[in-house]
Design an enzyme around this catalytic site. Structure first.
Site, PDB file in Angstrom:
ATOM      1  N   CYS A  83       0.848  -1.208   0.000  1.00 37.81           N
ATOM      2  CA  CYS A  83       0.000   0.000   0.000  1.00 37.81           C
ATOM      3  C   CYS A  83       0.878   1.250   0.000  1.00 37.81           C
ATOM      4  O   CYS A  83       2.008   1.222   0.492  1.00 37.81           O
ATOM      5  CB  CYS A  83      -0.909  -0.004   1.222  1.00 37.81           C
ATOM      6  SG  CYS A  83      -2.101   1.346   1.199  1.00 37.81           S
ATOM      7  N   CYS A  87      -1.711   3.901   7.258  1.00 38.37           N
ATOM      8  CA  CYS A  87      -2.703   4.087   8.331  1.00 38.37           C
ATOM      9  C   CYS A  87      -2.230   3.336   9.590  1.00 38.37           C
ATOM     10  O   CYS A  87      -1.861   2.161   9.511  1.00 38.37           O
ATOM     11  CB  CYS A  87      -4.060   3.553   7.902  1.00 38.37           C
ATOM     12  SG  CYS A  87      -4.597   4.285   6.345  1.00 38.37           S
ATOM     13  N   CYS A  90      -3.959  -0.031  10.379  1.00 40.55           N
ATOM     14  CA  CYS A  90      -4.158  -0.966   9.249  1.00 40.55           C
ATOM     15  C   CYS A  90      -4.149  -2.418   9.753  1.00 40.55           C
ATOM     16  O   CYS A  90      -3.272  -2.806  10.515  1.00 40.55           O
ATOM     17  CB  CYS A  90      -3.048  -0.773   8.226  1.00 40.55           C
ATOM     18  SG  CYS A  90      -3.207  -1.863   6.812  1.00 40.55           S
TER      19      CYS A  90
HETATM   20  S1  SF4 Z   1      -5.804   0.735   5.944  1.00 39.01           S
HETATM   21 FE1  SF4 Z   1      -3.916  -0.248   5.256  1.00 39.01          FE
HETATM   22  S2  SF4 Z   1      -4.377  -0.941   3.208  1.00 39.01           S
HETATM   23 FE2  SF4 Z   1      -5.938   0.558   3.738  1.00 39.01          FE
HETATM   24  S3  SF4 Z   1      -5.158   2.497   2.948  1.00 39.01           S
HETATM   25 FE3  SF4 Z   1      -4.489   2.335   5.062  1.00 39.01          FE
HETATM   26  S4  SF4 Z   1      -2.451   1.425   4.970  1.00 39.01           S
HETATM   27 FE4  SF4 Z   1      -3.428   1.073   3.020  1.00 39.01          FE
END
Ligand code: SF4
Length: 361
Positions: A83, A87, A90
């Site tokens: 990604c 986040c 995540c």
């Molecule tokens: S939650 Fe994880 S997979 Fe989704 S955008 Fe954020 S970092 Fe990327």
């Protein structure tokens, strides 16, 4: 005197007869009482027998149900863990960079369709990262054009989607869900939803317009956490007018966003059930809101990882089954930990085909 005698005799006779009658009557009453008790006992025994039979039947049905693998009606295929966002909470992190060759992924999707799949959702990681969205486009097209799945959807952070992708593949896509946790860009930065100077909220507006122009149902996913739990999103959500607004309570998954071997640390993002309820209460007038507490979320998704293994979250971490490409769907899905009842209870089966949504684009 001669009148008195017969009367006295009659009186004696009558009292003797009364005595007899009262004896007969009391015997009759005891007989009836005895009979009633006997009938009651028989009735209780029979109803006990009936309920024992019904309980055994239910147990047998439950055991049979448990032995039968669940039908993979709706599957979430996280084909990549890579990604471009970071986040902090995540729960599907970049533990590997593996992505199946396209033809293997198609083979797995065909197996799932044969096992009863009606809806596929492509997710990640960020699904548009692989081959600039071409890999994803090919899978979306295959699922609609060749497998004729009623519903094909994507969950993305939206940052890498180009209009050219819509031109090539929008006709095969039913729903595009974009993750957005806040309409305050500073909060998005705090969460880690962002990359460089790109504005996540402005991008969301652009994607909404493309979804309307290219006839794709637009959905928003938000994870409610420590940084956005006090926010009021009513106006912005109503203006964007998604078909569904999925609101998740930030979830802790051992090995992904919690524990020693995790790549993320979700602890500082977690909120209590009461705080989550408070957020839902503030937004209760938003009709497209679909809430998902930790309880509803944990085992009610069929999650397939990048090797096409089902991930079982029952023990609070993601434990993989064998790959459906090696053992078939029926064998692998037995180890998915999927709670079919909770899937139905959380409204997992809904109108998910854009043809049936009858949208006023
Ligand atoms: S939650 Fe994880 S997979 Fe989704 S955008 Fe954020 S970092 Fe990327």
């Amino acid at each position: 005197m001669w009148v008195f005698k017969p009367i006295a005799f009659a009186g004696k006779l009558l009292s003797a007869f009364r005595l007899q009658l009262s004896c007969v009557w009391s015997s009759l009453v005891s007989l009836l009482l005895g009979l009633r008790a006997a009938f009651r006992l028989a009735g209780t025994e029979s109803s006990r027998h009936q309920s024992r039979k019904a309980a055994a039947e239910t147990r047998r049905e439950e055991e049979e149900g448990m032995n039968q693998p669940p039908t993979p009606l709706s599957v979430n295929y996280h084909f990549t863990r890579q990604c471009n966002y970071k986040c902090g909470f995540c729960f599907h992190t970049a533990k590997t960079s593996f992505v199946l060759p396209l033809e293997d992924a198609k083979r797995g999707l065909l197996l799932l369709k044969e096992a009863g799949m009606e809806k596929i959702n492509f997710s990640g990681g960020e699904p548009f990262l692989q081959d600039r969205g071409e890999y994803l486009g090919q899978l979306v097209k295959f699922c609609k054009e060749e497998l004729h799945l009623p519903s094909v959807s994507i969950v993305s952070n939206g940052s890498l989607i180009r209009e050219r992708w819509f031109r090539s593949y929008a006709e095969y896509l039913d729903i595009l869900a974009i993750s957005c946790d806040s309409f305050d860009e500073q909060v998005n930065v705090l969460i880690g939803r962002g990359q460089g100077k790109k504005n996540h909220v402005q991008n969301l507006q652009k994607l909404r317009t493309w979804c309307r122009d290219y006839r794709v149902a637009f959905k928003i996913n938000s994870v409610i956490n420590r940084f956005n739990v006090e926010e009021d999103m009513r106006e912005q959500i109503k203006a964007l007018n998604p078909v569904r607004w999925k609101v998740f309570q930030c979830l802790r998954i051992e090995g992904e966003n919690a524990g020693e071997d995790a790549l993320r640390e979700a602890e500082r993002f977690l909120i209590s059930d009461e705080e989550f309820e408070g957020f839902l209460h503030r937004h209760k007038e938003v009709s497209c809101l679909v809430p998902e507490s930790n309880q509803k979320m944990k085992d009610s998704y069929l999650i397939l990882d990048e090797y096409m293994r089902f991930l079982n979250c029952r023990n609070g971490r993601k434990e993989p089954s064998k790959s459906i490409l090696d053992v078939g769907v029926e064998e692998a899905v037995k180890f998915s930990g999927f709670d079919e009842k909770m899937f139905l209870k959380r409204g997992g089966k809904y109108v998910w085909s854009k043809a049936d949504l009858q949208l006023d684009w």
